[in-house]
Design an enzyme around this catalytic site. Sequence first.
Site, mmCIF file in Angstrom:
data_model
loop_
_atom_site.group_PDB
_atom_site.id
_atom_site.type_symbol
_atom_site.label_atom_id
_atom_site.label_comp_id
_atom_site.label_asym_id
_atom_site.label_seq_id
_atom_site.Cartn_x
_atom_site.Cartn_y
_atom_site.Cartn_z
ATOM 1 C CG HIS A 1 6.429 3.025 -10.127
ATOM 2 N ND1 HIS A 1 6.522 4.032 -9.189
ATOM 3 C CD2 HIS A 1 5.651 3.531 -11.117
ATOM 4 C CE1 HIS A 1 5.823 5.087 -9.597
ATOM 5 N NE2 HIS A 1 5.281 4.805 -10.755
ATOM 6 C CB ALA B 1 1.637 4.528 7.202
ATOM 7 C CG ASN C 1 1.811 11.650 3.095
ATOM 8 O OD1 ASN C 1 2.249 10.574 2.716
ATOM 9 N ND2 ASN C 1 2.447 12.795 2.879
ATOM 10 C CB ALA C 2 4.813 11.861 7.313
ATOM 11 C CD GLU C 3 6.396 15.858 3.778
ATOM 12 O OE1 GLU C 3 7.112 16.357 4.659
ATOM 13 O OE2 GLU C 3 6.827 15.523 2.668
ATOM 14 N N GLY D 1 1.041 7.433 2.441
ATOM 15 C CA GLY D 1 2.485 7.588 2.256
ATOM 16 C C GLY D 1 2.930 7.926 0.858
ATOM 17 C CB CYS E 1 19.904 -10.765 -18.784
ATOM 18 S SG CYS E 1 21.136 -10.514 -20.094
ATOM 19 C CD GLN F 1 3.089 6.528 -6.072
ATOM 20 O OE1 GLN F 1 2.516 6.859 -5.047
ATOM 21 N NE2 GLN F 1 3.804 7.375 -6.779
ATOM 22 C CG ASN F 2 6.097 1.650 -1.936
ATOM 23 O OD1 ASN F 2 6.365 2.764 -2.357
ATOM 24 N ND2 ASN F 2 5.545 1.436 -0.757
#
Length: 247
Positions: free
Chosen positions: A117, A234, A216-218, A190, A125, A99-100
């Site tokens: 993404h 990570a 994941n951190a949480e 993440g 332009c 997704q980064n």
Amino acid sequence: MTVEHAAELISRSRRTVALTGAGISAESGIPTFRGEGGLWTKYDPVKVASIETFLANPTAYWEVAKERGSVALAAKPNPGHQALAAMEQAGRLEAVVTQNTDGLHQAAGSRRVIELHGSGRTVECLDCGRREPRADVQARLDREMPPRCGNCGRTRLKPTVVFFGESMPVEAVQEAFRLANESDVILVVGSSLVVYPAAEIPLEAVRGGAAMIVVNAEPTPFDRLAAVVIHGRAGKILPEIAALTGA
Ligand code: NAD
Ligand code: ZN
């Protein structure tokens, strides 16, 4: 131990696919959107990075991007990105779906990277279609706001990332779902797993019988569906897993 369990699943699997979110780049100094210290505590990205607001006022977007873009462009891959690249090299990982938009997986040496993404490394332009490196645009923001197209002179230069209100690149999404469907292990790293359709990807894998590993951190909403859940950084956990798989 969970790290060992994760490594064992990956070692035994035929096709492991990784799905990464902003959290994997946090240790490279790029702030996440959500969570502690997340960007959303500072700006409202739905406003700043929505296509409607951008078209109405590119300057407002570039004022924010001036700070944030420079941070992302200067960032270097961390041991988390490197571990995934090493696993691919060792034949333990099929692909990274991300997704980064920061390009750090490629910078770490990952070859098969599917960017859901888009990429923040290039600017397009909207009037004449010319593309140029983001770094070049970023470098002239101090004297040119909003930045101008060097070809047509107009001021609708937009990074090739998917803004809110824009559709996702069809081919990348299809490839991500195909990879998820064919995987037998899906390694989610993440990501808060609240942005759709990206969050659908691990669900697709699990529906197809894959075992899910969450790093994941949480906690995430999908932890209860996972075979292994590791709450931690990570950049620490992935190298441990990679080493145990022999990568
Ligand atoms: P998110 O910001 O919603 O969630 C990030 C998750 O990572 C959180 O759950 C957080 O707990 C976790 N996290 C933070 N630091 C971590 C670490 N060191 N190790 C492991 N986990 C950690 O990110 P998202 O789910 O990817 O969705 C946000 C959207 O924002 C994405 O669609 C992406 O396009 C975009 N975004 C991209 C970047 C980037 O390119 N680096 C940065 C911010 C946002
Ligand atoms: Zn132009």
